[in-house]
Write a protein that holds these residues in place. Sequence first.
Motif, PDB file in Angstrom:
ATOM      1  N   GLU A 179       0.763  -1.102  -0.059  1.00 23.58           N
ATOM      2  CA  GLU A 179       0.147  -0.097   0.127  1.00 23.58           C
ATOM      3  C   GLU A 179       0.949   1.211  -0.135  1.00 23.58           C
ATOM      4  OE1 GLU A 179      -3.036   0.171   2.916  1.00 23.58           O
ATOM      5  OE2 GLU A 179      -3.280  -1.962   2.824  1.00 23.58           O
ATOM      6  N   LEU A 180       2.184   1.208   0.479  1.00 22.00           N
ATOM      7  CA  LEU A 180       2.921   2.436   0.554  1.00 22.00           C
ATOM      8  C   LEU A 180       3.702   2.558  -0.735  1.00 22.00           C
ATOM      9  CD1 LEU A 180       4.412   1.314   4.137  1.00 22.00           C
ATOM     10  CD2 LEU A 180       2.997   3.273   3.607  1.00 22.00           C
ATOM     11  N   ARG A 181       3.506   3.958  -1.301  1.00 21.16           N
ATOM     12  CA  ARG A 181       4.226   4.357  -2.448  1.00 21.16           C
ATOM     13  C   ARG A 181       5.601   4.763  -2.085  1.00 21.16           C
ATOM     14  NH1 ARG A 181       0.618   6.582  -6.590  1.00 21.16           N
ATOM     15  NH2 ARG A 181      -1.555   5.595  -6.273  1.00 21.16           N
ATOM     16  N   PRO A 182       6.580   4.378  -2.885  1.00 23.64           N
ATOM     17  CA  PRO A 182       8.035   5.059  -2.747  1.00 23.64           C
ATOM     18  C   PRO A 182       7.844   6.078  -3.283  1.00 23.64           C
ATOM     19  CG  PRO A 182       7.762   3.134  -4.503  1.00 23.64           C
ATOM     20  CD  PRO A 182       6.535   3.137  -3.698  1.00 23.64           C
ATOM     21  N   LEU A 183       8.601   6.938  -2.798  1.00 23.10           N
ATOM     22  CA  LEU A 183       8.865   8.512  -3.140  1.00 23.10           C
ATOM     23  C   LEU A 183      10.192   8.834  -2.990  1.00 23.10           C
ATOM     24  CD1 LEU A 183       7.471  10.887  -4.580  1.00 23.10           C
ATOM     25  CD2 LEU A 183       7.389  11.835  -2.058  1.00 23.10           C
ATOM     26  N   PRO A 184      10.941   9.029  -4.065  1.00 28.58           N
ATOM     27  CA  PRO A 184      12.623   9.218  -3.796  1.00 28.58           C
ATOM     28  C   PRO A 184      12.190  10.794  -3.577  1.00 28.58           C
ATOM     29  CG  PRO A 184      11.883   9.073  -6.291  1.00 28.58           C
ATOM     30  CD  PRO A 184      10.480   8.671  -5.483  1.00 28.58           C
ATOM     31  N   LEU A 185      12.629  10.995  -2.250  1.00 33.44           N
ATOM     32  CA  LEU A 185      12.573  12.289  -1.681  1.00 33.44           C
ATOM     33  C   LEU A 185      13.473  13.405  -2.394  1.00 33.44           C
ATOM     34  CD1 LEU A 185      11.947  11.222   1.951  1.00 33.44           C
ATOM     35  CD2 LEU A 185      10.184  12.006   0.353  1.00 33.44           C
ATOM     36  N   ALA A 186      14.654  12.984  -2.478  1.00 34.12           N
ATOM     37  CA  ALA A 186      15.576  14.015  -3.190  1.00 34.12           C
ATOM     38  C   ALA A 186      15.344  14.308  -4.444  1.00 34.12           C
ATOM     39  CB  ALA A 186      17.058  13.068  -3.432  1.00 34.12           C
ATOM     40  N   GLY A 187      14.216  13.707  -5.127  1.00 33.56           N
ATOM     41  CA  GLY A 187      13.645  14.657  -6.324  1.00 33.56           C
ATOM     42  C   GLY A 187      12.897  15.599  -6.263  1.00 33.56           C
ATOM     43  N   ILE A 188      12.181  15.846  -5.161  1.00 33.77           N
ATOM     44  CA  ILE A 188      11.260  16.946  -4.592  1.00 33.77           C
ATOM     45  C   ILE A 188      11.967  18.305  -4.859  1.00 33.77           C
ATOM     46  CG2 ILE A 188       9.691  18.178  -3.039  1.00 33.77           C
ATOM     47  CD1 ILE A 188       9.389  15.478  -1.686  1.00 33.77           C
ATOM     48  N   PRO A 189      11.508  19.214  -5.435  1.00 36.37           N
ATOM     49  CA  PRO A 189      12.326  20.431  -6.014  1.00 36.37           C
ATOM     50  C   PRO A 189      12.762  21.084  -4.698  1.00 36.37           C
ATOM     51  CG  PRO A 189      10.424  20.278  -7.035  1.00 36.37           C
ATOM     52  CD  PRO A 189      10.279  19.032  -6.475  1.00 36.37           C
ATOM     53  N   GLY A 190      14.046  21.265  -4.462  1.00 35.84           N
ATOM     54  CA  GLY A 190      14.488  22.150  -3.191  1.00 35.84           C
ATOM     55  C   GLY A 190      14.954  21.213  -2.451  1.00 35.84           C
ATOM     56  N   TRP A 191      14.812  19.898  -2.496  1.00 37.01           N
ATOM     57  CA  TRP A 191      15.232  18.873  -1.601  1.00 37.01           C
ATOM     58  C   TRP A 191      16.649  18.266  -1.555  1.00 37.01           C
ATOM     59  CZ3 TRP A 191      11.773  15.572   1.897  1.00 37.01           C
ATOM     60  CH2 TRP A 191      10.424  16.533   2.498  1.00 37.01           C
ATOM     61  N   HIS A 192      17.075  18.567  -2.738  1.00 42.83           N
ATOM     62  CA  HIS A 192      18.539  17.882  -3.237  1.00 42.83           C
ATOM     63  C   HIS A 192      19.306  19.135  -4.016  1.00 42.83           C
ATOM     64  CE1 HIS A 192      21.323  14.632  -2.532  1.00 42.83           C
ATOM     65  NE2 HIS A 192      21.748  14.810  -3.814  1.00 42.83           N
ATOM     66  N   ALA A 193      20.594  18.926  -4.012  1.00 48.50           N
ATOM     67  CA  ALA A 193      21.256  19.989  -4.834  1.00 48.50           C
ATOM     68  C   ALA A 193      21.475  19.261  -6.011  1.00 48.50           C
ATOM     69  CB  ALA A 193      22.738  20.131  -4.230  1.00 48.50           C
ATOM     70  N   GLY A 194      21.692  20.208  -7.101  1.00 46.24           N
ATOM     71  CA  GLY A 194      22.111  19.400  -8.690  1.00 46.24           C
ATOM     72  C   GLY A 194      21.051  18.607  -9.057  1.00 46.24           C
ATOM     73  N   GLN A 195      19.915  19.172  -8.952  1.00 45.23           N
ATOM     74  CA  GLN A 195      18.673  18.383  -9.653  1.00 45.23           C
ATOM     75  C   GLN A 195      18.368  18.722 -11.201  1.00 45.23           C
ATOM     76  OE1 GLN A 195      15.697  19.959  -7.002  1.00 45.23           O
ATOM     77  NE2 GLN A 195      15.457  17.876  -5.831  1.00 45.23           N
ATOM     78  N   ASP A 196      19.370  18.408 -12.000  1.00 43.57           N
ATOM     79  CA  ASP A 196      19.378  18.814 -13.426  1.00 43.57           C
ATOM     80  C   ASP A 196      18.937  17.272 -13.941  1.00 43.57           C
ATOM     81  OD1 ASP A 196      21.443  16.808 -13.155  1.00 43.57           O
ATOM     82  OD2 ASP A 196      22.903  18.162 -13.815  1.00 43.57           O
ATOM     83  N   ALA A 197      18.847  17.229 -15.357  1.00 45.79           N
ATOM     84  CA  ALA A 197      18.242  16.176 -16.198  1.00 45.79           C
ATOM     85  C   ALA A 197      19.199  14.783 -15.830  1.00 45.79           C
ATOM     86  CB  ALA A 197      18.385  16.391 -17.456  1.00 45.79           C
TER      87      ALA A 197
END
Length: 275
Positions: free
Chosen positions: A235-253
Motif C-alpha cells: 500500500e505504501l508508495r515509494p517516493l524518491p525524496l531527493a527528487g522533490i524540488p529544493g530537497w537536494h542539490a544538483g537537480q538537473d536532467a
Amino acid sequence: MTAPATGAHAGNGRRRFVAPLRGHVDAACFRHPLFDGYGEYRDLLTAPHWPDIEALNARMPLSGTRFARQDAGLLADGLHYEARTAQGCIATRADNWHDLFNAMVWLRHPALKHALNQQQCRHIARMGSRERSPAQQALTQFDESGVIVQVRDAALLDLWDRHDWAALFRANAARWHDGGITVAAVVGHALMEQVLVPGRLLVGKCLVVLGDPADVLKQVIESMSAGAILTAPSELRPLPLAGIPGWHAGQDAAFYGQEDYFRPLRDGRVYPRPL
C-alpha cells in the motif's frame, strides 16, 4: 519504534545505518525541508548535550504517556515494546539519535503515533509476538520511513503511478510550490536519522490523500484506526525524496536520469487508491 533505520537509497548500502556522534553533526542538516513542521523541537537536536528524559516528558502533550529510559531495569518487565508503549511507557535509549527522532515525532504527532501503537498491539494480540503479519510490516515501514503526501491535482498522481519521475518532479516543479502536490507530514524517524549524513538519497514510504480535506492527518488517523489502511507493505508508495524540488542539490536532467534511484515501475506493480 527502535528498529534499524530503513528507507535509504539502495546504492548507499543495506548495512545497518550507524548515525554520527552528536558532536560530529552539522546543525545545518536540520534545516533540510524534511524537518519542516518540527521547528519548535530544533533545540532538542542542536543543543550541545542530549536532552534528558525529563526534558522530553515536559513537552509530551499526550496525557498518560511518558518516555522512560531504556535500561535493564525497564526491560526486566519482559513486555513487548508495543505493549509497554500501550501502557503509556515509551522505552527510549539515552544519547541515541534514532530514539530522539522517535520521541520528536511523538511530541509533534501524538495521535498518529498512538494510532500506530494501537494497531500494532491489535495485530500482536492476534498473531503473537513471534510472527509478524503483512499489516505489522506496513505499520513498521510507515513508522520508520513514512511520509504523508497530499495531492490536489489527480494528473500528478497519474505520473507518480507510472513512475514518470522527470515529469512529476522536473516538468511539474511549480506544482510542488503552488499546492498541486504537498508533503503534508514526515513521520518516519529513520528518515530523519539518515539526514544526519549529508547527500544520502532517501526514499519515503508514502500514504497519499487525494483532494483537499479539512484535516489530512485526521483522515489518515481515522482510516488507520479503522483498519482500512496499512494492511500490507504494498500500500505504501515509494517516493524518491531527493527528487522533490529544493530537497537536494544538483537537480538537473542527469540527476533525474539515475535509474538506480529513480526506479522504473515494476511490471505488474499497481498502487491502491489514495485516501
